[in-house]
Design a protein around this motif. Sequence first.
Motif, short mmCIF file in Angstrom:
data_model
loop_
_atom_site.label_atom_id
_atom_site.label_comp_id
_atom_site.label_asym_id
_atom_site.label_seq_id
_atom_site.Cartn_x
_atom_site.Cartn_y
_atom_site.Cartn_z
N LYS A 162 44.54 41.72 32.11
CA LYS A 162 45.04 41.59 33.47
C LYS A 162 43.90 41.59 34.49
O LYS A 162 43.90 40.82 35.45
N SER A 163 42.93 42.46 34.28
CA SER A 163 41.80 42.54 35.19
C SER A 163 41.00 41.25 35.19
O SER A 163 40.59 40.75 36.24
N GLU A 174 41.41 34.49 39.20
CA GLU A 174 42.19 34.01 40.36
C GLU A 174 41.39 34.19 41.65
O GLU A 174 41.38 33.31 42.52
N ASP A 224 42.88 38.54 37.06
CA ASP A 224 42.77 38.75 38.51
C ASP A 224 41.41 38.28 39.03
O ASP A 224 41.32 37.68 40.11
N LYS A 225 40.35 38.53 38.26
CA LYS A 225 39.01 38.09 38.67
C LYS A 225 38.94 36.57 38.70
O LYS A 225 38.33 35.98 39.61
#
Length: 526
Positions: free
Chosen positions: A96-97, A103, A100-101
Motif C-alpha cells: 500500500k505504501s 501515485e 501511494d508513492k
Amino acid sequence: MKFIIVCFLSFGLWSASAKGIDSKVESVTIFLNQAQVSRSSNIAIGPETKQLVFTGLSSMLDPNSVQVKGQGDFIIMGTTFRQNYLTEENLPDAVKSLKDKIELLEGKIANVDNQQWALKSEEEMLKANQVIKGANQNLGVNELKAMTEYYRIRIQAIKDKGYELQLERRELDKALKKVKNQLEEQHAREQMVSGEVVVDINTSKTQMVHLDLSYVVSGAYWNPTYDLRATSSAQKIDLLYKANVYQNSGENWENVKLTLSTSNPSIGGWLPTVRPWYLDFFSAAPYQNKLAMPAARSEAFEPVPMEEEVLMESVADYTQMSEGLTSVNYEIALPVTVLSGGKEVTVAIREERVEAEFLYQSTPKLSERVYLVAKTKNWQRLDLLPGEMSVFYEGGFVNKTYLNPEGELEGLNISLGVDQGVQISRKPVRDLTNDQLIGNKRRISYQYEIKVKNNRSKSIDIEVFDQLPLSKNTDIEIGEIALGGAQRNEKTGLLTWSFTLEPTMEKSMKFGYEVKYPKDKRVSGL
C-alpha cells in the motif's frame, strides 16, 4: 440453535446472494514447517443469503485442511476454496505504501509535464507575435529595441525554467522507476493472488451468526535456539528456550494467540505397510532405450535466511507447555505479531534451571588448554529439539555451539571456555624414549609426562584425556609400559585421569607404550 457442518470442495462463482466476510485472525499454531490459522467473524444473514465468502486469505492455503464451524440457526451445505486473480485483497502495508508513492510521483510528473507544455506554448506564442508585429508595423529604433529586449528576457526565462523542469522530470522518473521495481519485488514476494473460502449456506430467518474458519498454510516455520547461562557459584545452569518464528504466507498475523508445536504434519501420520519380499534368480532384462524418469520433487519447505533477529520481550513466564502423545505444544498467553515476509521474530518460551556438575577437562595431546565443562543431569525431561545455543559464563559470552540432544544418551557436556587459571603441559620423556632392532623386529618405545597445576584459590575436579594407538594389523604389536593411574578403554585406546587438585598444587602423570613390527616395514600413524 442448529449446527451442521458439511465440508466438501466444489467450484462456484460470485452471485447476487453472496456476502463477503471480513474476518480476523484469532490464533495460529505454528508447526516445524507450516501453520494452522484460525479466523472468526460475526455476520448478518437472511433467507436471501446463499453464500458467505471469506476474502483476503493466503494463496498458500491447503484446500484439504479447510474447516468451517458455525453458531446460529442455519445449515452449512459445503465449502469451496478458490484463488482470486481479479482483486488484490489484503494488501500488505508495504505494498500500500509503495502504491501511494507511485501515485504521488505520477502526480508530480504530470504537473511537470503541464508546466513544460505551458512554457512551450508561451514560447511559440511569443515567436508568432514577434513575426506578426514585425510584418504589420513600422517600428522605430527605440520601440524595436524595447520589444527585442522583452522577447530576449522572456525567452531566456522560459528556457531556464524549462531546463529546471527537465532536470526535475529526470529525477522523478528515476524515483518512479525505483519504486516500481520495489513494488514488483514485493508483488513477487507476497504473491498478490489472494485466497477465498466460499461457504454455501441455507437459512429461513434473518439473524446474526458466528463463523469459525481454520486452515493450514505453508511458508511458515519455527526453530529452537537456546541461551545457556552459568556461574561458578552455583551447581546449576539456566537454560532459556527460544523460538525463531517466520512466515511468508501472504497474510499478516497481528496480535494473535500463538502456539508453537513440535509436531511435523508433513511427515504423515500413517505407519508404512510392510509388503511381501520376494527373492528370485537374477535375469538380465532386454535393453530398452527409455527416457530417464524425472527426479522426485522434494516436499521439504525451504526456510528463508534470517536477515536480522528481532528479540521480543521475554514471554516465558506467560507460556504454558502441554504434552500430547507425539508432540509438545507451547501456548503463549500474550498476543504476538508476525508479519508476512518480515524478519524472524524471536520469542522466549521457556526457562529451566538444570542441575549440572562443573569440572575441568583437557586433552593436552591436541591442545594444552584446560576447559571448564558443565555436565548436565536429567536433561531428557526437557524434551529439547536440536538447535543453536549461545553459551554465557559469569555474564560474558563464551561461544556459540549446536545442541543435539538426540545424539547424547548419557548427558550433555557443555564447554564454558578456557580457564587460564589452570595450566597443563605434555612433554616426551627423552631418556625413556628409544628405538631398537631386536632380531627381525623393530621396537620403538614412547613415554610422556603430563603436568597439571591449579593456580586458582579453590580446589577443582579435572579429567585429562590421552590415548594409546590401536593396531589394525597382527604384525604390529602394541604394549603398554605404564599408564600412570589412567583408566584405559580397550576398544578405543582412550586414557582418562580423573582427580581433584587442591589450590596451588601440581600433579604429574607419566605413561608410555611400545610398538613392535617387522623391521622391513613402515608403519603409518607413528
